[in-house]
Motif scaffolding. Structure first.
Motif, PDB file in Angstrom:
ATOM      1  N   ILE A  42       0.536  -1.666   0.069  1.00 60.24           N
ATOM      2  CA  ILE A  42      -0.343   0.289  -0.080  1.00 60.24           C
ATOM      3  C   ILE A  42       1.017   1.157  -0.434  1.00 60.24           C
ATOM      4  O   ILE A  42       1.583   1.530   0.739  1.00 60.24           O
ATOM      5  CB  ILE A  42      -0.935   0.174   1.196  1.00 60.24           C
ATOM      6  CG1 ILE A  42      -1.733  -0.710   0.904  1.00 60.24           C
ATOM      7  CG2 ILE A  42      -2.093   1.284   1.322  1.00 60.24           C
ATOM      8  CD1 ILE A  42      -3.095  -1.553   0.176  1.00 60.24           C
ATOM      9  N   TRP A  72      -0.369  -0.705  -5.282  1.00 62.77           N
ATOM     10  CA  TRP A  72      -1.456  -0.214  -4.417  1.00 62.77           C
ATOM     11  C   TRP A  72      -1.523   1.409  -4.522  1.00 62.77           C
ATOM     12  O   TRP A  72      -0.738   1.280  -3.286  1.00 62.77           O
ATOM     13  CB  TRP A  72      -2.672  -0.948  -4.435  1.00 62.77           C
ATOM     14  CG  TRP A  72      -3.320  -2.154  -4.497  1.00 62.77           C
ATOM     15  CD1 TRP A  72      -2.918  -2.929  -5.765  1.00 62.77           C
ATOM     16  CD2 TRP A  72      -4.496  -2.926  -3.738  1.00 62.77           C
ATOM     17  NE1 TRP A  72      -3.628  -4.454  -5.203  1.00 62.77           N
ATOM     18  CE2 TRP A  72      -4.711  -4.684  -4.243  1.00 62.77           C
ATOM     19  CE3 TRP A  72      -5.178  -3.030  -3.098  1.00 62.77           C
ATOM     20  CZ2 TRP A  72      -5.851  -5.307  -4.405  1.00 62.77           C
ATOM     21  CZ3 TRP A  72      -6.138  -3.508  -2.418  1.00 62.77           C
ATOM     22  CH2 TRP A  72      -6.392  -5.056  -3.270  1.00 62.77           C
ATOM     23  N   MET A 107      -2.424   4.274  -3.362  1.00 63.01           N
ATOM     24  CA  MET A 107      -3.746   4.500  -2.185  1.00 63.01           C
ATOM     25  C   MET A 107      -4.450   5.804  -2.434  1.00 63.01           C
ATOM     26  O   MET A 107      -3.208   6.576  -1.479  1.00 63.01           O
ATOM     27  CB  MET A 107      -3.994   4.053  -0.055  1.00 63.01           C
ATOM     28  CG  MET A 107      -4.963   4.120   0.074  1.00 63.01           C
ATOM     29  SD  MET A 107      -6.688   3.222  -0.520  1.00 63.01           S
ATOM     30  CE  MET A 107      -5.519   1.137  -0.497  1.00 63.01           C
ATOM     31  N   CYS A 137      -5.873   2.958  -6.689  1.00 62.54           N
ATOM     32  CA  CYS A 137      -6.885   2.399  -5.279  1.00 62.54           C
ATOM     33  C   CYS A 137      -8.033   3.830  -4.541  1.00 62.54           C
ATOM     34  O   CYS A 137      -7.614   4.490  -4.198  1.00 62.54           O
ATOM     35  CB  CYS A 137      -6.490   1.633  -4.513  1.00 62.54           C
ATOM     36  SG  CYS A 137      -7.177   1.180  -3.199  1.00 62.54           S
ATOM     37  N   THR A 178      -7.479   2.226   7.575  1.00 58.22           N
ATOM     38  CA  THR A 178      -7.375   1.501   6.090  1.00 58.22           C
ATOM     39  C   THR A 178      -7.194   0.170   6.010  1.00 58.22           C
ATOM     40  O   THR A 178      -7.220  -0.478   5.457  1.00 58.22           O
ATOM     41  CB  THR A 178      -6.378   2.576   5.244  1.00 58.22           C
ATOM     42  OG1 THR A 178      -7.000   3.769   5.328  1.00 58.22           O
ATOM     43  CG2 THR A 178      -6.408   2.116   4.061  1.00 58.22           C
ATOM     44  N   LEU A 194      -8.753  -3.493   4.877  1.00 59.36           N
ATOM     45  CA  LEU A 194      -8.320  -3.685   3.400  1.00 59.36           C
ATOM     46  C   LEU A 194      -8.161  -5.100   3.905  1.00 59.36           C
ATOM     47  O   LEU A 194      -8.638  -6.031   3.361  1.00 59.36           O
ATOM     48  CB  LEU A 194      -7.177  -3.116   3.080  1.00 59.36           C
ATOM     49  CG  LEU A 194      -7.140  -1.484   2.524  1.00 59.36           C
ATOM     50  CD1 LEU A 194      -5.800  -1.231   1.934  1.00 59.36           C
ATOM     51  CD2 LEU A 194      -7.567  -2.256   0.872  1.00 59.36           C
ATOM     52  N   PHE A 215      -0.744  -7.569   3.494  1.00 59.39           N
ATOM     53  CA  PHE A 215      -0.998  -5.984   3.533  1.00 59.39           C
ATOM     54  C   PHE A 215       0.587  -5.519   3.940  1.00 59.39           C
ATOM     55  O   PHE A 215       0.849  -5.258   5.014  1.00 59.39           O
ATOM     56  CB  PHE A 215      -2.146  -4.996   4.065  1.00 59.39           C
ATOM     57  CG  PHE A 215      -3.794  -5.358   2.717  1.00 59.39           C
ATOM     58  CD1 PHE A 215      -2.666  -4.625   1.578  1.00 59.39           C
ATOM     59  CD2 PHE A 215      -4.300  -6.497   3.123  1.00 59.39           C
ATOM     60  CE1 PHE A 215      -4.186  -4.632   0.238  1.00 59.39           C
ATOM     61  CE2 PHE A 215      -5.164  -6.252   2.108  1.00 59.39           C
ATOM     62  CZ  PHE A 215      -5.366  -5.964   1.151  1.00 59.39           C
TER      63      PHE A 215
END
Length: 191
Positions: free
Chosen positions: A8, A37, A39, A75, A90, A94, A103
């Motif tokens: 992330i 990802w 974010m 994302c 978050t 997730l 993650f």
């Protein structure tokens, strides 16, 4: 079951630039994760002021920048979460939404220095791995278990530099992907 390691990479991405993409590429190149990802944060609790491009516009630019790279995803997960968006909330959400993934948080050394001020930082440290990358000439600090220092090539670009260059009418083609540069021009951003 082995979980899919997914980094992330949170940020305002106002706008996303080549340094962001190079950093994410380095994470994958080193085998630290199979996916990154990006974010897009609707409201960063550590940033001052509200002078920020609307979240949907920043998300659109990020999607354009990542097109064609299956290891990267833009994302909008935090868009539907309470604000300000705290990283711990978050990551927890997730983990529930995507139980097949592990993650991993990617942050700059500047954020690591103030990590102890983050909301519920101990929970993040206890439950998630963290990758820290240098933002300048920082030396590798002493790190606790589960925190990785990833020395990466530095790119002399920041979102602030891009916005300032656009405002001054300068060429930004060496700072951002062409798709992002075109989007900024077409939508008259950062003038």
């Amino acid at each position: 079951m082995n979980k899919i390691p997914t980094v992330i990479f949170g940020g305002s991405f106002d706008p996303v630039h080549n340094g962001h993409i190079a950093l994410a590429s380095e994470v994958c190149r080193r085998g630290l994760a199979s996916e990154v990802w990006f974010m897009v944060s609707p409201l960063n609790p550590h940033k001052e002021g509200n002078n920020i491009t609307p979240e949907d516009v920043r998300l659109q630019m990020t999607r354009l920048a990542l097109e064609g790279n299956p290891a990267f995803a833009a994302c909008d997960f935090e868009f539907s979460m309470p604000r300000p968006s705290y990283t711990v909330k978050t990551l927890e959400a997730l983990s529930v939404a995507y139980p097949e993934r592990e993650f991993i948080l990617l942050i700059g050394a500047d954020n690591w220095e103030k990590f102890h001020k983050w909301y519920m930082w101990e929970t993040i440290l206890a439950n998630y791995r963290i990758i820290v990358y240098p933002r300048g000439d920082e030396k590798q600090p002493s790190l606790p278990a589960g925190v990785i220092w990833m020395s990466a090539p530095l790119h002399n670009v920041s979102s602030t530099m891009v916005r300032e260059a656009v405002a001054l009418g300068k060429d930004i083609s060496h700072y951002v992907p062409a798709s992002v540069g075109n989007f900024i021009k077409e939508n008259n951003l950062y003038k």
